[in-house]
Design a protein around this motif. Structure first.
Motif, PDB file in Angstrom:
ATOM      1  N   GLY A  25     -33.144  30.411 -37.432  1.00  0.00           N
ATOM      2  CA  GLY A  25     -31.938  29.616 -37.627  1.00  0.00           C
ATOM      3  C   GLY A  25     -32.091  28.113 -37.555  1.00  0.00           C
ATOM      4  O   GLY A  25     -31.109  27.383 -37.705  1.00  0.00           O
ATOM      5  N   PHE A  26     -33.283  27.603 -37.317  1.00  0.00           N
ATOM      6  CA  PHE A  26     -33.480  26.152 -37.280  1.00  0.00           C
ATOM      7  C   PHE A  26     -33.582  25.629 -38.711  1.00  0.00           C
ATOM      8  O   PHE A  26     -34.156  26.288 -39.575  1.00  0.00           O
ATOM      9  CB  PHE A  26     -34.733  25.793 -36.479  1.00  0.00           C
ATOM     10  N   ARG A  27     -33.009  24.441 -38.967  1.00  0.00           N
ATOM     11  CA  ARG A  27     -32.930  23.934 -40.338  1.00  0.00           C
ATOM     12  C   ARG A  27     -33.433  22.511 -40.535  1.00  0.00           C
ATOM     13  O   ARG A  27     -33.627  22.087 -41.669  1.00  0.00           O
ATOM     14  CB  ARG A  27     -31.488  24.014 -40.842  1.00  0.00           C
ATOM     15  N   TYR A  28     -33.656  21.749 -39.467  1.00  0.00           N
ATOM     16  CA  TYR A  28     -34.055  20.347 -39.594  1.00  0.00           C
ATOM     17  C   TYR A  28     -35.172  20.014 -38.619  1.00  0.00           C
ATOM     18  O   TYR A  28     -35.226  20.551 -37.519  1.00  0.00           O
ATOM     19  CB  TYR A  28     -32.866  19.418 -39.321  1.00  0.00           C
ATOM     20  N   VAL A  29     -36.044  19.087 -39.037  1.00  0.00           N
ATOM     21  CA  VAL A  29     -37.120  18.613 -38.173  1.00  0.00           C
ATOM     22  C   VAL A  29     -37.185  17.095 -38.267  1.00  0.00           C
ATOM     23  O   VAL A  29     -36.970  16.512 -39.335  1.00  0.00           O
ATOM     24  CB  VAL A  29     -38.485  19.273 -38.538  1.00  0.00           C
ATOM     25  N   VAL A  30     -37.456  16.449 -37.122  1.00  0.00           N
ATOM     26  CA  VAL A  30     -37.574  14.988 -37.054  1.00  0.00           C
ATOM     27  C   VAL A  30     -38.765  14.621 -36.173  1.00  0.00           C
ATOM     28  O   VAL A  30     -39.235  15.431 -35.386  1.00  0.00           O
ATOM     29  CB  VAL A  30     -36.296  14.337 -36.468  1.00  0.00           C
ATOM     30  N   ARG A  31     -39.226  13.401 -36.330  1.00  0.00           N
ATOM     31  CA  ARG A  31     -40.218  12.855 -35.398  1.00  0.00           C
ATOM     32  C   ARG A  31     -39.414  12.200 -34.289  1.00  0.00           C
ATOM     33  O   ARG A  31     -38.463  11.474 -34.547  1.00  0.00           O
ATOM     34  CB  ARG A  31     -41.123  11.843 -36.100  1.00  0.00           C
ATOM     35  N   ASP A  32     -39.770  12.463 -33.047  1.00  0.00           N
ATOM     36  CA  ASP A  32     -38.940  12.054 -31.912  1.00  0.00           C
ATOM     37  C   ASP A  32     -38.686  10.555 -31.846  1.00  0.00           C
ATOM     38  O   ASP A  32     -37.585  10.121 -31.596  1.00  0.00           O
ATOM     39  CB  ASP A  32     -39.552  12.557 -30.607  1.00  0.00           C
ATOM     40  N   CYS A  33     -39.708   9.747 -32.045  1.00  0.00           N
ATOM     41  CA  CYS A  33     -39.507   8.297 -32.081  1.00  0.00           C
ATOM     42  C   CYS A  33     -40.691   7.657 -32.801  1.00  0.00           C
ATOM     43  O   CYS A  33     -41.604   8.343 -33.229  1.00  0.00           O
ATOM     44  CB  CYS A  33     -39.314   7.719 -30.675  1.00  0.00           C
ATOM     45  N   VAL A  34     -40.661   6.353 -32.945  1.00  0.00           N
ATOM     46  CA  VAL A  34     -41.710   5.639 -33.681  1.00  0.00           C
ATOM     47  C   VAL A  34     -43.083   5.947 -33.087  1.00  0.00           C
ATOM     48  O   VAL A  34     -43.276   5.868 -31.877  1.00  0.00           O
ATOM     49  CB  VAL A  34     -41.444   4.113 -33.644  1.00  0.00           C
ATOM     50  N   ASN A  35     -44.032   6.301 -33.945  1.00  0.00           N
ATOM     51  CA  ASN A  35     -45.419   6.582 -33.553  1.00  0.00           C
ATOM     52  C   ASN A  35     -45.550   7.666 -32.490  1.00  0.00           C
ATOM     53  O   ASN A  35     -46.511   7.671 -31.721  1.00  0.00           O
ATOM     54  CB  ASN A  35     -46.117   5.313 -33.075  1.00  0.00           C
ATOM     55  N   ASP A  36     -44.604   8.575 -32.425  1.00  0.00           N
ATOM     56  CA  ASP A  36     -44.661   9.635 -31.421  1.00  0.00           C
ATOM     57  C   ASP A  36     -45.360  10.860 -31.986  1.00  0.00           C
ATOM     58  O   ASP A  36     -45.383  11.088 -33.193  1.00  0.00           O
ATOM     59  CB  ASP A  36     -43.246  10.002 -30.968  1.00  0.00           C
ATOM     60  N   THR A  37     -45.923  11.670 -31.100  1.00  0.00           N
ATOM     61  CA  THR A  37     -46.634  12.870 -31.523  1.00  0.00           C
ATOM     62  C   THR A  37     -45.783  14.128 -31.424  1.00  0.00           C
ATOM     63  O   THR A  37     -46.285  15.216 -31.643  1.00  0.00           O
ATOM     64  CB  THR A  37     -47.915  13.078 -30.687  1.00  0.00           C
ATOM     65  N   TRP A  38     -44.506  13.990 -31.096  1.00  0.00           N
ATOM     66  CA  TRP A  38     -43.653  15.161 -30.940  1.00  0.00           C
ATOM     67  C   TRP A  38     -42.700  15.317 -32.113  1.00  0.00           C
ATOM     68  O   TRP A  38     -42.033  14.371 -32.522  1.00  0.00           O
ATOM     69  CB  TRP A  38     -42.844  15.077 -29.648  1.00  0.00           C
ATOM     70  N   LEU A  39     -42.653  16.536 -32.666  1.00  0.00           N
ATOM     71  CA  LEU A  39     -41.667  16.893 -33.672  1.00  0.00           C
ATOM     72  C   LEU A  39     -40.574  17.686 -32.972  1.00  0.00           C
ATOM     73  O   LEU A  39     -40.849  18.482 -32.079  1.00  0.00           O
ATOM     74  CB  LEU A  39     -42.297  17.751 -34.772  1.00  0.00           C
ATOM     75  N   VAL A  40     -39.335  17.479 -33.384  1.00  0.00           N
ATOM     76  CA  VAL A  40     -38.190  18.162 -32.775  1.00  0.00           C
ATOM     77  C   VAL A  40     -37.436  18.894 -33.882  1.00  0.00           C
ATOM     78  O   VAL A  40     -37.177  18.317 -34.938  1.00  0.00           O
ATOM     79  CB  VAL A  40     -37.242  17.154 -32.085  1.00  0.00           C
ATOM     80  N   ILE A  41     -37.088  20.172 -33.632  1.00  0.00           N
ATOM     81  CA  ILE A  41     -36.328  20.933 -34.619  1.00  0.00           C
ATOM     82  C   ILE A  41     -34.910  21.188 -34.116  1.00  0.00           C
ATOM     83  O   ILE A  41     -34.680  21.320 -32.916  1.00  0.00           O
ATOM     84  CB  ILE A  41     -37.013  22.263 -34.993  1.00  0.00           C
ATOM     85  N   TYR A  42     -33.984  21.245 -35.061  1.00  0.00           N
ATOM     86  CA  TYR A  42     -32.564  21.436 -34.767  1.00  0.00           C
ATOM     87  C   TYR A  42     -31.989  22.504 -35.690  1.00  0.00           C
ATOM     88  O   TYR A  42     -32.420  22.645 -36.833  1.00  0.00           O
ATOM     89  CB  TYR A  42     -31.782  20.132 -35.007  1.00  0.00           C
ATOM     90  N   SER A  43     -30.971  23.190 -35.204  1.00  0.00           N
ATOM     91  CA  SER A  43     -30.290  24.189 -36.026  1.00  0.00           C
ATOM     92  C   SER A  43     -29.197  23.551 -36.886  1.00  0.00           C
ATOM     93  O   SER A  43     -28.863  24.055 -37.951  1.00  0.00           O
ATOM     94  CB  SER A  43     -29.687  25.290 -35.157  1.00  0.00           C
ATOM     95  N   MET A  44     -28.644  22.451 -36.425  1.00  0.00           N
ATOM     96  CA  MET A  44     -27.639  21.701 -37.184  1.00  0.00           C
ATOM     97  C   MET A  44     -28.186  20.301 -37.423  1.00  0.00           C
ATOM     98  O   MET A  44     -29.055  19.828 -36.685  1.00  0.00           O
ATOM     99  CB  MET A  44     -26.326  21.614 -36.401  1.00  0.00           C
ATOM    100  N   LYS A  45     -27.661  19.635 -38.443  1.00  0.00           N
ATOM    101  CA  LYS A  45     -28.156  18.305 -38.786  1.00  0.00           C
ATOM    102  C   LYS A  45     -27.935  17.332 -37.629  1.00  0.00           C
ATOM    103  O   LYS A  45     -26.803  17.089 -37.217  1.00  0.00           O
ATOM    104  CB  LYS A  45     -27.450  17.798 -40.038  1.00  0.00           C
ATOM    105  N   PRO A  46     -29.020  16.748 -37.099  1.00  0.00           N
ATOM    106  CA  PRO A  46     -28.875  15.801 -35.985  1.00  0.00           C
ATOM    107  C   PRO A  46     -28.547  14.394 -36.492  1.00  0.00           C
ATOM    108  O   PRO A  46     -28.678  14.095 -37.679  1.00  0.00           O
ATOM    109  CB  PRO A  46     -30.261  15.829 -35.335  1.00  0.00           C
ATOM    110  N   LYS A  47     -28.157  13.549 -35.576  1.00  0.00           N
ATOM    111  CA  LYS A  47     -27.841  12.144 -35.851  1.00  0.00           C
ATOM    112  C   LYS A  47     -28.924  11.293 -35.199  1.00  0.00           C
ATOM    113  O   LYS A  47     -29.411  11.613 -34.125  1.00  0.00           O
ATOM    114  CB  LYS A  47     -26.477  11.818 -35.243  1.00  0.00           C
ATOM    115  N   ARG A  48     -29.295  10.219 -35.867  1.00  0.00           N
ATOM    116  CA  ARG A  48     -30.264   9.288 -35.270  1.00  0.00           C
ATOM    117  C   ARG A  48     -29.488   8.216 -34.516  1.00  0.00           C
ATOM    118  O   ARG A  48     -28.669   7.509 -35.083  1.00  0.00           O
ATOM    119  CB  ARG A  48     -31.147   8.657 -36.341  1.00  0.00           C
ATOM    120  N   TYR A  49     -29.761   8.102 -33.226  1.00  0.00           N
ATOM    121  CA  TYR A  49     -29.117   7.111 -32.369  1.00  0.00           C
ATOM    122  C   TYR A  49     -30.057   5.922 -32.220  1.00  0.00           C
ATOM    123  O   TYR A  49     -31.039   5.982 -31.476  1.00  0.00           O
ATOM    124  CB  TYR A  49     -28.787   7.714 -31.002  1.00  0.00           C
TER     125      TYR A  49
END
Length: 100
Positions: A25-49
């Motif tokens: 059920g996950f649908r979106y993936v983002v890089r956590d922050c600038v030059n970060d090595t962590w990818l984060v997945i979400y089931s709904m479209k996230p917002k960039r703060y």
């Protein structure tokens, strides 16, 4: 947590993990922050703060039954997933699911 959790995963390992998560059920993936090595997945479209320098669910989405807790994986060689992207990467397009 296991030491394997903190080990960086290859592109192939991440794509396999993303396929499994897409099926759950996950649908979106983002890089956590600038030059970060962590990818984060979400089931709904996230917002960039921008003020906090992170991605997350909108406050109104917290109680939505479709908003599953985000999950993370460590990777740095998937350059198409970047903090600088204006919107999250759609897993369906990334994995080419249903794309002809």
């Amino acid at each position: 947590m296991s030491d394997t959790f903190f080990q960086e995963k290859t592109r192939e390992q991440v794509l396999e993990w993303l396929r499994v998560k897409y099926d759950k059920g996950f649908r979106y993936v983002v890089r956590d922050c600038v030059n970060d090595t962590w990818l984060v997945i979400y089931s709904m479209k996230p917002k960039r703060y921008m003020d906090d320098g992170c991605w997350g669910y909108r406050e109104r989405d917290f109680d939505n039954i479709e908003s599953m807790p985000a999950e993370i994986i460590r990777n740095s060689d998937m350059h198409e997933i970047s903090w600088n992207n204006r919107s999250p990467t759609d897993l369906e397009k990334l994995l080419k699911i249903g794309v002809k």
